[in-house]
Design an enzyme around this catalytic site. Structure first.
Site, PDB file in Angstrom:
ATOM      1  N   GLU A 129       0.987  -1.226   0.006  1.00 30.51           N
ATOM      2  CA  GLU A 129       0.094   0.114  -0.093  1.00 30.51           C
ATOM      3  C   GLU A 129       0.813   1.321   0.133  1.00 30.51           C
ATOM      4  OE1 GLU A 129      -3.046   0.209   3.076  1.00 30.51           O
ATOM      5  OE2 GLU A 129      -2.709   2.378   3.116  1.00 30.51           O
TER       6      GLU A 129
ATOM      7  N   GLU B   2      -2.446  11.761   2.864  1.00 30.30           N
ATOM      8  CA  GLU B   2      -3.009  11.291   4.115  1.00 30.30           C
ATOM      9  C   GLU B   2      -2.840  12.019   5.235  1.00 30.30           C
ATOM     10  OE1 GLU B   2      -3.635   6.614   5.820  1.00 30.30           O
ATOM     11  OE2 GLU B   2      -1.552   7.332   5.862  1.00 30.30           O
TER      12      GLU B   2
END
Length: 390
Positions: free
Chosen positions: A174, A179
């Site tokens: 990932e 974020e």
């Protein structure tokens, strides 16, 4: 002058590409002794060519281009994505809705200028404990390497833009490109992998390594340390949150190839011109914000079959657990009830994906050879004549 002919050949590769497979194309062009290019002059010419083109160079000296592969933008943006409707894997207090519900509730739509809007519900007052509607989408296409360039006007505070491998997480990896939680002002880049991948502290990047228990967390293993993986916090306060939105957003870029994985972010006024022109040349962009080197983590072994994902979630594992120290009032669940508490909207100009195209060429005193796995057939005599006259 005829010595400038290589410029034509490389530029034709950049703009005129055809899919038929041919290993070599030969152009027989007479060159008399008075126009032969010396070795030193050829070297100077190659450097000049590189400075005026979007050629990139691998560490071994081979050259390549980043050529367009996919573009997600405008009215067809959502055609390339699937809407996720399952339980949030991060345990957010969110109900992800399907495509039709998202359009009906105006959680996704396209503005008249082709700007893409995607958001969480920001109109409904909720009872305590009721989850808020939102969207999570993943690309139908899967990627194994590429250059991913996202142009944003604004990003939600509490969002993620990432790529995720298929299968049992985190064994195909990932990559979290954007974020953050709450009203953070610094974007956090992260990698989550199977055991065996580490972040090197000696790599040249501008961000700061995220710590776990007071120490730099270099182990990207997603199965330990509360599934945090390894991460880098960007230094610029223009990389996330209120300030990023106030200055018109910007561009995030992720380069993933055999040489590693690197992330850059640019606020609007600093976006490189080669990105604007659609001919990206990452080696001209300066030091990345975050880098995962191939010596400590093989980017082709630990990251496979990735889909692109956008989401907006509320509370959950990260935001919920960190809320008490965020400086925000009350609890995350309390804040969730009032829609006025959220800046939960993506405003996207485009997402462009480029693929790596290797280029090899050489010049002899009687002909020009090109070696490539695509056929370049759009080299016109008129253009040759024009270059000869320069």
């Amino acid at each position: 002058m005829l010595s400038q002919l290589p410029l034509l050949l490389f530029l034709s590769a950049s703009y005129h590409q055809h899919a038929a497979a041919t290993s070599r194309i030969q152009f027989n062009i007479p060159i008399n002794s008075s126009t032969l290019v010396s070795k030193s002059r050829s070297t100077r010419l190659a450097k000049s060519l590189k400075s005026r083109s979007n050629l990139n160079t691998n560490p071994n000296g081979s050259t390549f281009l980043w050529l367009p592969q996919d573009e997600y933008s405008g009215k067809t943006f959502f055609d390339g994505f699937e809407f996720f409707t399952g339980k949030d894997p991060t345990n957010g207090h969110v109900n992800y809705v399907n495509r039709s519900r998202a359009y009906d509730a105006r959680l996704v739509y396209i503005e008249e200028d082709d700007t893409v809007i995607m958001k969480g519900d920001d109109t409904t007052n909720l009872d305590w404990g009721v989850f808020r509607e939102s969207v999570r989408i993943s690309s139908s296409a899967q990627y194994n390497t590429g250059l991913f360039i996202l142009d944003l006007n604004r990003a939600p505070w509490g969002c993620a833009f990432w790529t995720l491998g298929t299968g049992n997480w985190p064994y195909n990896g990932e990559i979290d490109i954007i974020e953050g939680v709450h009203d953070n002002e610094h974007n956090q880049v992260a990698w989550h992998t199977a055991p065996g991948c580490t972040l090197s502290p000696n790599t040249n990047f501008t961000g700061k390594i995220v710590q776990h228990d007071g120490k730099d967390n270099l182990d990207c293993n997603g199965l330990i340390n509360d599934n945090s993986g390894c991460g880098v916090l960007e230094w610029s306060r223009a990389s996330y949150g209120p300030y990023f939105d106030s200055i018109g957003g910007g561009v995030f870029a992720m380069k993933w190839d055999e040489n590693g994985i690197a992330i850059w972010s640019f606020y609007r006024a600093a976006v490189p011109q080669d990105i604007v022109e659609g001919s990206p040349t990452p080696e001209r962009w300066g030091t990345p914000s975050a880098v995962l080197e191939p010596d400590s983590c093989d980017p082709l072994a630990f990251f496979k079959n990735h889909s692109i994902i956008f989401d907006i979630t509320f509370c959950g594992d990260w935001a919920g657990n960190s809320y008490a120290t965020s400086g925000c009032p009350g609890t995350c669940e309390d804040r969730l009830m009032n829609p006025a508490n959220f800046n939960a909207s993506w405003s996207i100009n485009s997402l462009k994906v480029y693929r790596k195209q290797m280029i090899n060429g050489r010049i002899t005193n009687s002909c020009v050879f090109l070696h490539d796995n695509t056929t370049w057939i759009y080299v016109l005599l008129a253009v040759v004549v024009t270059l000869i006259r320069l």
